[in-house]
Write an enzyme that holds these catalytic residues in place. Structure first.
Site, mmCIF file in Angstrom:
data_model
loop_
_atom_site.group_PDB
_atom_site.id
_atom_site.type_symbol
_atom_site.label_atom_id
_atom_site.label_comp_id
_atom_site.label_asym_id
_atom_site.label_seq_id
_atom_site.Cartn_x
_atom_site.Cartn_y
_atom_site.Cartn_z
ATOM 1 N N LEU A 89 -57.498 -5.305 15.766
ATOM 2 C CA LEU A 89 -57.558 -3.947 16.294
ATOM 3 C C LEU A 89 -56.734 -2.969 15.463
ATOM 4 O O LEU A 89 -55.958 -2.189 15.987
ATOM 5 C CB LEU A 89 -57.074 -3.903 17.745
ATOM 6 C CG LEU A 89 -57.974 -4.588 18.774
ATOM 7 C CD1 LEU A 89 -57.342 -4.522 20.133
ATOM 8 C CD2 LEU A 89 -59.351 -3.944 18.796
ATOM 9 N N CYS A 90 -56.858 -3.097 14.157
ATOM 10 C CA CYS A 90 -56.151 -2.120 13.331
ATOM 11 C C CYS A 90 -57.070 -1.616 12.224
ATOM 12 O O CYS A 90 -56.682 -1.523 11.074
ATOM 13 C CB CYS A 90 -54.847 -2.696 12.790
ATOM 14 S SG CYS A 90 -54.980 -4.364 12.200
ATOM 15 N N GLY A 91 -58.292 -1.322 12.581
ATOM 16 C CA GLY A 91 -59.212 -0.683 11.644
ATOM 17 C C GLY A 91 -59.501 -1.571 10.449
ATOM 18 O O GLY A 91 -59.649 -2.778 10.573
#
Lengths: 296, 138
Positions: A89-91
């Site tokens: 969940l960090c691009g």
């Protein structure tokens, strides 16, 4: 046409998603601030270490230099250390670094070189394991927890140095995400072994600063180099760990900000659909009542 | 040439001390070393011990370091410490228990490697106790 009830459940589910993403964004922002401060605080040490090593390396002749400084004189086997994150969940944070590493692996293998990999971070381990299981020597999972610390970097360096002393590789490169701003990170390769001074030109300047004076060494040059070189490795790894950690938080913050915004957009478009459907239903009911009354 | 030494103490986590001082006494590997302005350029390793900063003829600050390196030039003195803490912040009792625990570790160590590591940690802990109990250079 989805029913009113379906729309309502969808809206409430998107709303709770938005709550989660906006909370994650806030957490990442707070962590980012701390990570950035830590990265900045570590800078003076790394800079001075580099300066010291630069002036040391300048005074050592290449043939008597320790292997960590000069390398093995070969470049057949490459070790690539990949710095990634433990959580997702960090691009594009992990994706971009893995992509760069894979490109490098292909390039090296096409030149007939052997590649070995060490991955730091669970995401990097699992992403690399899929395609390059045979090359992955070691994976550090859940290492950087909760914040980067110097002994974590030491653990990585221990592994690297042990491998180097066993003659398992010739060149070691570290790939990490360099922190530029909360919005941008840059995948950066950093050569660890043999030691490549980034400030070689500056080193020359230093020497002239001293009026050509040579350093004295206590106890002696060799002993200092022997202690300083592994230390320098730890410092470099630690520094990139901090940079990578700050980048991760920045990337997560941006990604979660986008997600929050998208969820907001989705909620408003769903609400419009919902209201339209509701109104259409009311109109329909009215028509039914009126036409029923007229028929009487 | 100025009559002060630009002294800097940095640990991997942060910059601990930066300023102009009269003299610094460092625990170098082969014995304590005093650095005054105009000192010959030296690079040395540091053993666990206390760094004393002198200002106007007396010690103004004592800092415990667990080891590291020092680079001295004519104008400046830079210490790269592994860890550093002001001596007054050391808890003598805690340091003593730590030293005791570590000396047990040394006797229990199974491999050569473990023993070397434990001995290193013990030397640091003992130096810490020493620093807390009787500070050098009064």
């Amino acid at each position: 046409m989805p029913s009113l009830k379906d729309l309502k459940t969808r809206i409430s589910s998107v709303q709770s998603t938005r709550r989660i993403t906006s909370a994650m964004k806030m957490v990442a922002a707070a962590k980012l601030k701390r990570a950035q401060e830590a990265a900045e605080a570590a800078r003076p040490y790394a800079e001075r270490m580099e300066r010291m090593l630069g002036s040391l390396a300048a005074g050592v002749s290449t043939d008597s230099a320790p292997k960590l400084l000069a390398g093995t004189g070969d470049d057949q086997t490459h070790l690539i250390v990949v710095m990634s994150s433990d959580r997702g969940l960090c691009g594009g944070f992990n994706g971009s670094i893995i992509r760069a590493v894979k490109k490098r692996i292909d390039q090296l293998t096409s030149q007939g070189k052997t590649v070995k990999l060490i991955a730091i971070g669970r995401k990097g381990v699992s992403l690399l394991r899929r395609e390059h299981r045979d090359k992955l020597v070691h994976g550090f999972e859940e290492l950087v927890k909760p914040y980067p610390a110097f002994d974590q970097a030491d653990a990585v360096v221990d592994k690297i140095v042990t491998m180097f002393e066993a003659g398992e590789f010739d060149v070691c490169t570290l790939y990490y995400n360099k922190f530029i701003s909360a919005l941008t990170q840059e995948v950066t390769p950093l050569q660890l072994i043999p030691f490549a001074s980034a400030t070689e030109a500056e080193g020359d300047e230093e020497a002239s600063d001293l009026g050509g004076a040579q350093y004295e060494f206590e106890p002696d040059e060799e002993a200092i180099l022997k202690a300083l070189l592994p230390k320098n490795l730890s410092v470099q790894v630690f520094r990139s760990m901090l940079e990578s950690f700050a980048s991760e938080q920045g990337a997560r913050m941006t990604a979660m900000d986008n997600a929050t915004r998208n969820a907001g957009d989705m909620i408003s478009s769903l609400s419009i659909t919902y209201n339209r459907a509701r109104q259409a239903m009311i109109t329909k009911e009215l028509i039914e009542i009126i036409s029923g009354a007229e028929a009487l | 040439m100025s009559d002060k030494v630009a002294f800097e103490l940095v640990s991997p986590e942060k910059l601990l001390f930066s300023g102009e001082v009269d003299m610094v006494v460092l625990p170098a590997a082969d014995g304590d070393m005093g650095v005054l302005p105009g000192h010959a350029p030296v690079i040395a390793t540091i053993r666990p011990g206390t760094i004393c900063i002198y200002e106007g003829g007396s010690v103004t600050e004592r800092l415990f370091v667990a080891g590291g390196f020092v680079e001295v030039t004519q104008e400046r003195c830079t210490v790269l410490a592994d860890t550093a803490t002001p001596v007054e912040k050391i808890d003598a009792a805690a340091a003593q228990t730590e030293a005791k625990d570590l000396s047990e570790d040394v006797s229990h160590a199974k491999t050569e490697d473990e023993r070397a590591k434990a001995e290193l940690a013990l030397a640091i802990a003992e130096a810490k106790v020493q620093a807390a109990q009787n500070p050098a250079y009064k």
